[in-house]
Every structure is written in C-alpha cells, then in structure tokens.
Design a protein around this motif. Structure first.
Motif, short mmCIF file in Angstrom:
data_model
loop_
_atom_site.label_atom_id
_atom_site.label_comp_id
_atom_site.label_asym_id
_atom_site.label_seq_id
_atom_site.Cartn_x
_atom_site.Cartn_y
_atom_site.Cartn_z
N SER A 60 1.76 -1.36 -3.42
CA SER A 60 1.70 -0.36 -4.47
C SER A 60 2.81 0.67 -4.30
N PHE A 61 3.08 1.06 -3.06
CA PHE A 61 4.21 1.95 -2.80
C PHE A 61 5.50 1.32 -3.32
N TYR A 62 5.68 0.03 -3.01
CA TYR A 62 6.90 -0.67 -3.41
C TYR A 62 7.03 -0.72 -4.93
N GLU A 63 5.92 -0.96 -5.62
CA GLU A 63 5.96 -1.02 -7.08
C GLU A 63 6.42 0.30 -7.67
N ILE A 64 5.98 1.40 -7.07
CA ILE A 64 6.43 2.70 -7.57
C ILE A 64 7.92 2.89 -7.34
N ILE A 65 8.36 2.60 -6.11
CA ILE A 65 9.76 2.81 -5.75
C ILE A 65 10.69 2.05 -6.69
N LYS A 66 10.35 0.82 -7.00
CA LYS A 66 11.28 0.01 -7.81
C LYS A 66 11.25 0.38 -9.29
#
Length: 321
Positions: free
Chosen positions: A79-85
């Motif tokens: 979920s963190f990664y989805e936000i970052i990208k």
C-alpha cells in the motif's frame, strides 16, 4: 510527474480499518509547525468508517488527498508503494501510520535534520532521517517515554546490525527523493519484510542515516497494529519467544537472509563498484549463512559484529540462528 517546489514534503499514509484513530492522526498532521506538506491517503479495503473520515478531511483541507483504486487489499508495504508511484514527485517523503499522534514539530525537526545532512553529504545522495517515539496505549496513556530505551534499540546501528534487526521505525522516517527513487520499485517484493527495513538497508549501504534521539510522535501500541514496540528484556516477551521455539526463530532468520539475498541481487550492478566491495562481501556472506554449519555462522556473527539487541536474544541467536 508534476514538479513540486523545493522543501515540499509528501506524507504517505496508508489506511485499513483505522476509523477509531484516524481523525486524531490527521489533526496532528494538520497542526504541524512546518506548513508545506501534502498528505496522500490510500485505503486498503476498510470495512469501517475510515474512507468516510478520509473523504471528509479531503473536502475540508486541500493538502489532503485520497487515492482511490479498485486493487483491493494489498497489505502495508504494498500500500505504501501504491501511494509512492501515484503521487507527484516531491523532494522529501515522510511516512505515517493511521493510529499515531504526531508531535507538533515532528516535520520541522525532521526536515531541519535532513537539511543538515544535505549540507554535509549533498542533495544528490540517498538520505534517511528517523527518530524515537513515546509508546501509548489505545486510550492514549503513555506506556514508555522512549521506544529506543524500551526496546533496547541502538539507534546508531550500522549495516552489520541492520542486516539482522531493523532499528528504523517507519512512522518517524523522512527520506529524500534520491532514496525513494532507489527503493520504490522493489518495496512491494515478497522478499522485503517492510518498506522501512528496505529503506534502512539502502541508506546504510548507498547513503546515510541520521537519528533524532527524541520522541517525534506518540506511537499507539495495541492488539490491532501490525508491528509493535517490544521490551526485548521483558520476561513474558522472552518466554513467548522461547515457547515459539527453534522452528519459528529459524524461519525469521531465513526471512532476514532472503531479504538480504534479494537486496544483493537487485543492486548487484551498484554493489559491483569498488567502493562497495566490503558491503557486497558482508551482505553476500550473510545471505548464504543458511547453508553453513552452526560454528561457521557463529564465527561470522562474531567477526562482523552481527548481533541482535539484548543478552537473551544474543543467546537465542547463537543457539538457533
């Protein structure tokens, strides 16, 4: 991606069934003494009122944004990664948990520490700043003034110690865009234990880690959060670890080694540079310990100062690690 002006901070906030505490966390972010922040929320499939609360804050404040998708439940690191990208490019990224309460000057203190690091090492250098927290219960009562002290964390740990035990608490973390660019592609891998662990490894090899030795927030400790503060010398905690036994401990050690093996594989080209030869040798050696005899593993730990915090944990490492 849109270019955001210098000194801006992107606050990354994944949520999941956090309706009970989310408003207090968002209020504490909005009350920061550092004004130039934007909050990006992604919900991971909540079944409570979390999304409605996030939507209300989005309507009430233009600095808060809700990323909506139909991907479903991904878990915390993904979920963190989805936000970052999905967010525009920022100069700095801070990470938030849904149930904590930030000190009013958290961002200001962390940002100032980051700028000091940039002055020392340069802006085009992977940098990570993190700090201590006070531990509170679900009702906001303080259980510990310092998680560094409670969990016997050596906040100044270097790569050998970070290999075996992450000391960076993600919700205190600020990374510059150079570090985020280096890790974001791989943070969602099945081999990565947590995004903050990957960030700590990357910064300890290719950049620098700076520590703020004071609590930056109130970290809420209760049965519902995925990662908790632990008193590593507490007899009850240690008895539970011992009761879990050899199999559980060895599985955790194998997970740690697999993470480092993955790190060496994905950054092999960078690690091939002569200036990283010691880091490459250390990490490759650690990653291969699963196939080594116990005596070899113990001698490797001793030679490279790779030990977990606390006497009892070191004993378990010798016996089972």
């Amino acid at each position: 991606m849109d270019k955001i002006k210098d000194k801006s901070v992107c606050i990354v906030l994944p949520t999941y069934n956090g309706g009970k505490y989310l408003a207090k966390q968002l209020d504490s972010i909005l009350e920061q003494t550092w004004p130039n922040c934007s909050v990006y929320i992604r919900d991971d499939g909540s079944t409570d009122e979390t999304v409605e609360i996030a939507q209300w804050y989005c309507r009430s404040n233009s600095s808060i944004h809700l990323i909506q998708d139909s991907i479903g439940n991904l878990g915390c690191p993904n979920s963190f990664y989805e936000i970052i990208k999905r967010v525009p490019e920022y100069d700095y990224y801070a990470f938030a948990d849904q149930d904590d309460i930030w000190k009013k000057d958290k961002i200001e203190i962390t940002f100032n520490k980051m700028k000091q690091a940039e002055e020392r090492y340069g802006r085009d250098f992977p940098l990570l700043v993190h700090g201590d927290v006070e531990v509170i219960d679900e009702n906001g009562n303080i259980n510990a003034d310092s998680m560094f002290e409670m969990s016997h964390i050596n906040a100044d740990s270097k790569l050998p110690q970070i290999l075996i035990q992450n000391h960076v608490t993600g919700c205190t973390m600020m990374c510059n865009k150079k570090l985020i660019a280096g890790i974001s592609e791989y943070a969602s891998s099945e081999y990565i234990i947590m995004h903050d662990y990957l960030a700590a490894l990357y910064a300890s090899v290719f950049g620098k880690i700076e520590v703020i030795k004071k609590p930056l927030l109130s970290y809420r400790q209760y049965s519902g959060n995925s990662v908790g503060a632990k008193n590593n010398n507490n007899p009850v905690y240690l008895l539970k670890r011992l009761a879990n036994g050899r199999k559980s401990y060895k599985e955790a050690m194998e997970t740690s080694r697999n993470q480092v093996k993955f790190f060496v594989e994905i950054y092999r080209e960078e690690l091939a540079a002569e200036k990283y030869c010691k880091e490459y040798e250390l990490m490759s050696g650690y990653a291969s310990l699963g196939s080594r005899a116990k005596l070899y593993r113990i001698m490797f730990y001793k030679k490279n100062h790779i030990w977990k915090n606390g006497t009892i944990r070191k004993i378990m490492q010798v016996i089972w690690g």
